[in-house]
Design an enzyme around this catalytic site. Structure first.
Site, PDB file in Angstrom:
ATOM      1  N   GLU A  81      43.040 117.586 -11.696  1.00  0.00           N
ATOM      2  CA  GLU A  81      42.569 118.627 -12.612  1.00  0.00           C
ATOM      3  C   GLU A  81      42.089 119.863 -11.865  1.00  0.00           C
ATOM      4  OE1 GLU A  81      39.519 117.326 -15.377  1.00  0.00           O
ATOM      5  OE2 GLU A  81      40.983 117.052 -16.973  1.00  0.00           O
TER       6      GLU A  81
ATOM      7  N   HIS B 101      53.997  95.316  -1.480  1.00  0.00           N
ATOM      8  CA  HIS B 101      55.089  94.461  -1.975  1.00  0.00           C
ATOM      9  C   HIS B 101      55.788  95.086  -3.175  1.00  0.00           C
ATOM     10  CE1 HIS B 101      53.860  90.993   0.564  1.00  0.00           C
ATOM     11  NE2 HIS B 101      52.740  91.703   0.575  1.00  0.00           N
TER      12      HIS B 101
ATOM     13  N   LYS C 119      46.267 118.491 -26.902  1.00  0.00           N
ATOM     14  CA  LYS C 119      45.252 118.381 -27.964  1.00  0.00           C
ATOM     15  C   LYS C 119      45.667 119.187 -29.188  1.00  0.00           C
ATOM     16  CE  LYS C 119      41.208 117.777 -25.005  1.00  0.00           C
ATOM     17  NZ  LYS C 119      40.019 118.424 -24.474  1.00  0.00           N
TER      18      LYS C 119
HETATM   19  O1  PA5 Z   1      36.700 116.888 -16.293  1.00  0.00           O
HETATM   20  C1  PA5 Z   1      36.662 117.204 -17.474  1.00  0.00           C
HETATM   21  O2  PA5 Z   1      36.137 118.252 -17.841  1.00  0.00           O
HETATM   22  C2  PA5 Z   1      37.263 116.311 -18.550  1.00  0.00           C
HETATM   23  O3  PA5 Z   1      37.798 115.163 -18.015  1.00  0.00           O
HETATM   24  C3  PA5 Z   1      36.197 115.906 -19.524  1.00  0.00           C
HETATM   25  O4  PA5 Z   1      35.182 115.260 -18.825  1.00  0.00           O
HETATM   26  C4  PA5 Z   1      36.750 114.999 -20.600  1.00  0.00           C
HETATM   27  O5  PA5 Z   1      37.780 115.632 -21.289  1.00  0.00           O
HETATM   28  C5  PA5 Z   1      35.670 114.587 -21.571  1.00  0.00           C
HETATM   29  O6  PA5 Z   1      35.039 115.695 -22.123  1.00  0.00           O
HETATM   30  P1  PA5 Z   1      33.667 115.560 -22.882  1.00  0.00           P
HETATM   31  O7  PA5 Z   1      32.661 115.073 -21.933  1.00  0.00           O
HETATM   32  O8  PA5 Z   1      33.366 116.921 -23.412  1.00  0.00           O
HETATM   33  O9  PA5 Z   1      33.902 114.561 -24.016  1.00  0.00           O
END
Ligand code: PA5
Length: 445
Positions: A285, A306, A420
Site C-alpha cells: 500500500e 516444496h 469499494k
Molecule cells: O492501511 C489502511 O489505511 C487500511 O488498511 C485501513 O486500515 C483499512 O482499510 C481499515 O480501515 P478502517 O480502520 O478505517 O476501518
C-alpha cells in the site's frame, strides 16, 4: 539488536550504490524526521515509541486484564491495518495455534476481515456457551467488512448479556473525536481507544489498534514498546553504516532499479506467516502506486521450498528474497535414532531441529543466490516481544524511506477506493445509481 546482512546481494547491485544513494537517503530521512515530505500528516508513528500516550497505555493494560478475567474469548473485528499487525504479532509470539493451546489467556478470534458468511458463522459457533468480549477496530468506523461484522457480534453479545452488560464488554478503537464508531461508542458507553489522527492504518500496530489484542494474548507490550524505541533511536542515526532501515531501503531500491520486480519475504517458521501478511500490506500500500513499486509476496520455508522453491530457483529472474532469521527456538528437539533407518536419516540422529533448520537456511541461501536471486538477510537477535518491537519499527521506517526514494507518497492509498465504489454501486448504495447501471451493463455483457 536487529542486523541487516547484505553480503548476498553483492553480485546483483550496482557498483557504489550506497554512496550514490546517501544524499537521497538523507533527504528521505529528513522528510520523515521533520514531517516535511508527501503525506507528512501521517508520520505520527515516527516518534510514537517515545511519545505514546502513557495514560492510554495504562488503560490498554487494564482493559486487557479485565478481558482476561471475564472472557473466554475476545472477538477482534477489523480489516487491513486495523487487523494484520495484531494477528502477526500474536501468531509470531504465541503461535498460529494459539487458540488451540492450553493457556490462561482468552482465545482470540479475528473477524470482520472479509465478507465470508461461513467464516462469520464459524466464529459465532465457536463462541457458543463462552463468555466473550469484542474489540472493534476501525479508524473511519464505516469500513464495510468490520461494520457489518460488528452488527452481528454486537447483537450476539446483547442477546447474551443484555444491552447494559454488553456495553461493558465492547471496546472500540477508533478516531479520537469523529466518525460513526466513535459516535456509537459514546452513545452506548463503550470504552474507547484512539487511532491517532497522524497514524495511518498500516503503521498503527504500536497504537491501541495492535496493542489491546496483543496484550490480551499475554504479550509483554512494555517490552515491545522498548524494542520499538531502541530501533527508533537506531533509525534516527543519519548514517548508512549505523542505520539498518537505510541499509534495507537502499538495497531494495537499487535492486528494483536494476530490474527486479518482486520481493519475497521469507521466514523458516510458520508462526511468522501473518507478520508477512502485515509486511505485504505495509509495503504494497505504501509503494504500489504511480505504476511503481516492488510487488511484495511471501513464502513460508521450508514448506514452500516444496512448492514455490522451483520458481524461485529457476523461474523468471525478477525476484529478490528477504529472509527474516528469527534466532534460536524456545524449545530443543533432538532427532531420535531409528534402528531400521528406512528413511536413511540416521545421520541426523542426535541433531537438534534448530541446527537442521539453520543448515536448510544456509543451503537454500547459497542455492537461490547461485540461481540469480539476491538475498537480504534480517537477523533478529531473539524473537520475543522486544525483538518484534524492533522488527516492526524497522520495517515501518524502512518503508517510509523506501516510499520517498521512489518519489511516491507512502502514506496514502487512493487505489483501494476503486473496488469499494463498484461494490457500493452493485449493492445499491444510494448515490451510486448511474454507476450501478453502467456496471450491470458491463457484467451482463
Ligand atoms: O492501511 C489502511 O489505511 C487500511 O488498511 C485501513 O486500515 C483499512 O482499510 C481499515 O480501515 P478502517 O480502520 O478505517 O476501518
Amino acid at each position: 539488536m536487529l542486523q541487516v546482512n547484505l553480503s548476498n546481494i553483492l553480485p546483483f547491485v550496482s557498483a557504489d550504490y550506497q554512496a550514490a544513494l546517501t544524499a537521497p537517503l538523507q533527504t528521505a530521512h529528513d522528510q520523515l524526521q521533520n514531517a516535511t515530505g508527501a503525506g507528512s500528516d501521517f508520520t505520527g508513528w515516527v516518534h510514537l515509541p517515545r511519545d505514546y500516550d502513557r495514560d492510554e497505555f495504562a488503560r490498554i493494560k487494564a482493559a486487557a486484564k479485565k478481558i482476561q478475567s471475564d472472557s473466554d474469548a475476545l472477538v477482534v473485528i477489523g480489516i487491513g491495518g486495523s487487523y494484520l499487525g495484531a494477528r502477526g504479532v500474536i501468531e509470531c509470539l504465541c503461535s498460529a495455534n494459539y487458540n488451540l493451546k492450553k493457556k490462561s489467556t482468552p482465545n482470540i478470534y479475528f473477524t470482520g476481515n472479509g465478507l465470508s458468511s461461513d467464516q462469520l458463522s464459524e466464529v459465532v459457533e465457536l463462541l457458543e456457551g463462552r463468555d466473550f468480549s469484542i474489540n472493534v477496530i476501525s479508524k473511519s468506523g464505516t469500513t464495510t467488512e468490520p461494520a457489518v461484522a460488528f452488527r452481528f457480534f454486537r447483537q450476539l453479545l446483547e442477546d447474551k448479556y443484555g444491552k447494559e452488560e454488553a456495553a461493558k464488554r465492547i471496546y472500540a478503537t477508533t478516531d479520537r473525536a469523529r466518525g460513526a464508531l466513535k459516535t456509537l461508542a459514546d452513545e452506548n458507553g463503550y470504552e474507547t481507544f484512539v487511532v491517532p489522527d497522524d497514524v495511518g492504518g498500516r503503521y498503527s500496530v504500536l497504537t491501541a489498534v495492535g496493542l489491546l489484542p496483543i496484550a490480551v494474548a499475554g504479550v509483554d507490550i512494555d517490552a515491545m514498546m522498548s524494542g520499538a524505541e531502541a530501533m527508533m533511536e537506531q533509525c534516527a542515526v543519519a548514517e548508512l553504516a549505523a542505520n539498518p532501515a537505510w541499509q534495507y531501503a537502499a538495497a531494495r531500491y537499487d535492486l528494483y532499479n536494476g530490474g527486479k520486480k518482486i520481493e519475497i519475504l521469507a521466514a523458516y517458521d510458520p508462526n511468522f506467516r501473518f507478520m508477512c501478511e502485515w509486511w505485504k500490506q505495509l509495503y504494497g500500500e505504501s509503494e504500489g502506486k504511480e505504476l511503481k513499486g516492488l510487488f511484495p509476496a511471501s513464502v513460508e520455508f521450508t514448506a514452500d521450498l516444496h512448492s514455490m522453491g522451483q520458481y524461485i530457483q529457476q523461474g523468471e529472474r525478477t525476484l529478490i528474497e528477504t529472509v527474516v532469521r528469527m534466532g534460536a527456538s524456545a524449545t530443543k528437539n533432538v532427532v531420535p535414532f531409528d534402528e531400521v533407518n528406512g528413511d536413511g536419516l540416521n545421520f541426523l540422529a542426535g541433531k537438534d531441529m534448530d541446527f537442521i533448520n539453520t543448515q536448510a537456511m544456509n543451503g537454500t541461501l547459497l542455492a537461490h543466490v547461485e540461481g540469480g536471486v539476491p538475498n537480504i538477510i534480517i537477523n533478529m537477535e531473539k524473537c520475543d516481544a522486544y525483538g518484534l518491537g524492533e522488527l516492526v519499527y524497522f520495517f515501518e521506517y524502512a518503508c517510509g524511506i523506501s516510499g520517498y526514494l521512489l518519489n511516491v507518497n507512502p502514506f496514502d492509498q487512493p487505489g483501494v477506493e476503486a473496488y469499494k465504489k463498484n461494490m457500493f454501486a452493485l449493492l445499491g448504495k444510494p448515490g451510486y445509481e448511474a454507476l450501478r447501471e453502467e456496471l450491470l451493463a458491463k457484467l451482463n455483457g
